[in-house]
Design a protein around this motif. Sequence first.
Motif, PDB file in Angstrom:
ATOM      1  N   ARG A  83       0.830  -1.207   0.000  1.00 18.33           N
ATOM      2  CA  ARG A  83       0.000   0.000   0.000  1.00 18.33           C
ATOM      3  C   ARG A  83       0.864   1.257   0.000  1.00 18.33           C
ATOM      4  NH1 ARG A  83      -2.938   0.040   4.858  1.00 18.33           N
ATOM      5  NH2 ARG A  83      -2.607  -2.181   5.154  1.00 18.33           N
ATOM      6  N   ALA A  84       2.008   1.186   0.671  1.00 18.32           N
ATOM      7  CA  ALA A  84       2.892   2.353   0.724  1.00 18.32           C
ATOM      8  C   ALA A  84       3.656   2.541  -0.582  1.00 18.32           C
ATOM      9  CB  ALA A  84       3.887   2.212   1.874  1.00 18.32           C
ATOM     10  N   GLY A  85       3.471   1.625  -1.503  1.00 13.71           N
ATOM     11  CA  GLY A  85       4.114   1.756  -2.805  1.00 13.71           C
ATOM     12  C   GLY A  85       5.591   1.433  -2.780  1.00 13.71           C
ATOM     13  N   LEU A  86       6.017   0.598  -1.830  1.00 14.00           N
ATOM     14  CA  LEU A  86       7.437   0.246  -1.741  1.00 14.00           C
ATOM     15  C   LEU A  86       7.677  -1.133  -2.321  1.00 14.00           C
ATOM     16  CD1 LEU A  86       8.161   1.407   1.921  1.00 14.00           C
ATOM     17  CD2 LEU A  86       8.780   2.591  -0.195  1.00 14.00           C
ATOM     18  N   THR A  87       8.833  -1.322  -2.932  1.00  7.81           N
ATOM     19  CA  THR A  87       9.207  -2.674  -3.332  1.00  7.81           C
ATOM     20  C   THR A  87       9.610  -3.446  -2.086  1.00  7.81           C
ATOM     21  OG1 THR A  87      11.513  -2.091  -3.593  1.00  7.81           O
ATOM     22  CG2 THR A  87      10.100  -1.771  -5.511  1.00  7.81           C
ATOM     23  N   ARG A  88       9.721  -4.759  -2.185  1.00  6.72           N
ATOM     24  CA  ARG A  88      10.096  -5.576  -1.022  1.00  6.72           C
ATOM     25  C   ARG A  88      11.420  -5.111  -0.443  1.00  6.72           C
ATOM     26  NH1 ARG A  88      10.138 -11.644  -2.688  1.00  6.72           N
ATOM     27  NH2 ARG A  88      10.805 -11.963  -0.556  1.00  6.72           N
ATOM     28  N   ARG A  89      12.356  -4.790  -1.397  1.00  6.51           N
ATOM     29  CA  ARG A  89      13.685  -4.401  -0.944  1.00  6.51           C
ATOM     30  C   ARG A  89      13.636  -3.060  -0.191  1.00  6.51           C
ATOM     31  NH1 ARG A  89      18.291  -6.120  -0.842  1.00  6.51           N
ATOM     32  NH2 ARG A  89      19.891  -4.605  -0.311  1.00  6.51           N
ATOM     33  N   GLN A  90      12.872  -2.093  -0.760  1.00  7.84           N
ATOM     34  CA  GLN A  90      12.774  -0.786  -0.103  1.00  7.84           C
ATOM     35  C   GLN A  90      12.154  -0.911   1.286  1.00  7.84           C
ATOM     36  OE1 GLN A  90      10.620   1.126  -3.250  1.00  7.84           O
ATOM     37  NE2 GLN A  90      12.388   2.338  -3.891  1.00  7.84           N
ATOM     38  N   ALA A  91      11.133  -1.764   1.383  1.00  7.16           N
ATOM     39  CA  ALA A  91      10.478  -1.969   2.676  1.00  7.16           C
ATOM     40  C   ALA A  91      11.463  -2.554   3.681  1.00  7.16           C
ATOM     41  CB  ALA A  91       9.287  -2.900   2.494  1.00  7.16           C
ATOM     42  N   HIS A  92      12.248  -3.509   3.207  1.00 10.61           N
ATOM     43  CA  HIS A  92      13.232  -4.141   4.080  1.00 10.61           C
ATOM     44  C   HIS A  92      14.246  -3.113   4.562  1.00 10.61           C
ATOM     45  CE1 HIS A  92      15.951  -7.095   5.692  1.00 10.61           C
ATOM     46  NE2 HIS A  92      16.919  -6.673   4.885  1.00 10.61           N
ATOM     47  N   GLU A  93      14.729  -2.281   3.623  1.00  7.75           N
ATOM     48  CA  GLU A  93      15.739  -1.285   3.990  1.00  7.75           C
ATOM     49  C   GLU A  93      15.162  -0.247   4.948  1.00  7.75           C
ATOM     50  OE1 GLU A  93      17.218   0.106   0.276  1.00  7.75           O
ATOM     51  OE2 GLU A  93      18.690  -1.525   0.103  1.00  7.75           O
ATOM     52  N   LEU A 121      15.191  -1.731   8.310  1.00  5.76           N
ATOM     53  CA  LEU A 121      16.558  -1.733   8.856  1.00  5.76           C
ATOM     54  C   LEU A 121      16.916  -0.350   9.383  1.00  5.76           C
ATOM     55  CD1 LEU A 121      18.786  -3.829   6.430  1.00  5.76           C
ATOM     56  CD2 LEU A 121      18.017  -4.413   8.737  1.00  5.76           C
ATOM     57  N   ARG A 122      16.552   0.664   8.585  1.00  5.17           N
ATOM     58  CA  ARG A 122      16.886   2.029   8.987  1.00  5.17           C
ATOM     59  C   ARG A 122      16.216   2.393  10.304  1.00  5.17           C
ATOM     60  NH1 ARG A 122      16.579   3.581   3.791  1.00  5.17           N
ATOM     61  NH2 ARG A 122      14.412   4.205   3.966  1.00  5.17           N
ATOM     62  N   ARG A 123      14.931   2.067  10.405  1.00  3.14           N
ATOM     63  CA  ARG A 123      14.198   2.384  11.636  1.00  3.14           C
ATOM     64  C   ARG A 123      14.837   1.705  12.828  1.00  3.14           C
ATOM     65  NH1 ARG A 123       7.961   1.704   9.674  1.00  3.14           N
ATOM     66  NH2 ARG A 123       7.790   3.698   8.570  1.00  3.14           N
ATOM     67  N   ARG A 124      15.196   0.451  12.611  1.00  7.54           N
ATOM     68  CA  ARG A 124      15.779  -0.338  13.678  1.00  7.54           C
ATOM     69  C   ARG A 124      17.085   0.300  14.155  1.00  7.54           C
ATOM     70  NH1 ARG A 124      16.801  -5.865  15.577  1.00  7.54           N
ATOM     71  NH2 ARG A 124      18.919  -6.023  14.795  1.00  7.54           N
ATOM     72  N   SER A 125      17.974   0.673  13.213  1.00  7.75           N
ATOM     73  CA  SER A 125      19.265   1.184  13.640  1.00  7.75           C
ATOM     74  C   SER A 125      19.118   2.581  14.252  1.00  7.75           C
ATOM     75  CB  SER A 125      20.264   1.181  12.479  1.00  7.75           C
ATOM     76  OG  SER A 125      19.722   1.853  11.385  1.00  7.75           O
TER      77      SER A 125
END
Lengths: 244, 276
Positions: free
Chosen positions: B5-15, B18-22
């Motif tokens: 729904r956010a219009g992100l690819t799987r890879r973008q969502a994953h990244e 990761l960003r939020r986590r770090s």
Amino acid sequence: MKLRLDNVQKSFGATRVLDGISLDVAKGEMVCLIGASGSGKSTLLRCINLLEPLDDGAIWLDGEDIAEPALDPQPIRQRIGIVFQSFNLFPHMTAVENVMLAPRRVRKETREALRPEVTALFDRFGLADRMGHYPDQLSGGQQQRVAIIRALAMRPEIMLFDEITSALDPELVGEVLQVLKALKEDGMTMILATHEMAFARDVADRVCVLDHGRIIEEGPPAQVFTAPREARTRAFLSRVLQPV
Amino acid sequence: MSDARAGLTRRQAHERDLRRRSLLIAGGSTLAVILAIVFLVPLAPGWERVQQSFFNAEVFARTFPKLLNAFLLDVAIFAWSAPLIAALGLAVALARDVRNPVLYPLRLFGTVYTDIFRGVPVVLVVYLIGFGIPGLGLPRPWNSPYIWGTVALVLTYSAYVAEIFRSGIESVHQSQRNAALSLGLSGGDSMRYVVLPQAIRRVIPAQMNMLIALQKDVALLSFIGPVEIFRQAGVFKSLLANFTPYVVAACIFLVITVPATRLADHLIARQNRARS
């Protein structure tokens, strides 16, 4: 204008790079130097331009021995242009500034006075719209053409070309060779070190085959390429003309 | 599903995850360290006294305007030293590069000069020149500590700056010089128009670091007289029996040097990117 090399010798340390080269070049002649890497082609050109001092022998330019070690090389280099394999444009200057630097500093001409001649050169070699570009904004073929224009702007009597297409992508080689053809039609005296065998065969007046610092064979391209006398020439040609 | 729904690819969502986590981890650990400092340091037995004598808000407010004023003298000394250093440093670098045998003494001088002034602590040069030369009994204004302190800084820093210029000159490939010579340019013109412009561009970040060091070392002139910020802070320290003025001085230095350091780092990073 006539250039005569007489028993030119040059060593780097214990390595003999030029082992007694003698060669006459007439006005308007195009001489191609061919031979394996390390055979001395580049060193010979750099010696003629006095970038490398000779160990022994003489280089006569219009009856003057320019290899005389005590001679000031600066005025002689102005008469002999050289273009390098790696272009060596000045990266901090635009193409037109690259070309104008030497005439401005050496002949003390103003930019305005140089502008028509320089613009005509850029125009002629298809770079009229690239004069204000920096070297890193140009393709390899364009950079090499600017380098040729830069040398021509000093109005040299003879031009030396040191494997000027060897660093180019294959599709860019043609545009640079076109420039050489045009210069030959102008009657420019030229010596080329080259790996472009087809070009040498079609355009050169004379081909010299170098091997371990000696000219082992020279003659018109038709003879050297189709009926070489020397076994070493045949071996070299068979290596470069039929790549594995 | 929500990612789609956010219009992100799987890879973008994953990244993004990761960003939020770090970010979360970095924020958490920084907060923990700050809390530890805030709560633990005051538990030290001498904290009350240290706070009183180093972080006294009243003293800070009282001395700040005068210290800032004294800092203007540092800035002035810096401002007239820096161009002199650039000029002398470049001259020494060029002197070390001459090949003409007639000029060999110049080359020798350049070498000896850089060896001596890189080998002696700045503060010693400041003392020797700042006290020694006025000691010759020169008439005013030639006994001024401003002049001889500046001379000491210029002599020392030019030695370092010259070496940086020289490394820049040597980093320009020989083929550039050859190309210039082959066009019939003289050796001097080749240096001036082809080699130097490229060399100077390459060493600007390194020279920025020298400027930052110079800005701090101006404080050394306080030893020979000028009442600049460091000396003024010392006066306040004695007057108020409190070390806070030194902290004020440090803060004022940081306001200038931190942005300058960031800028130098930025320039270095940009240069490294351009080369790779």
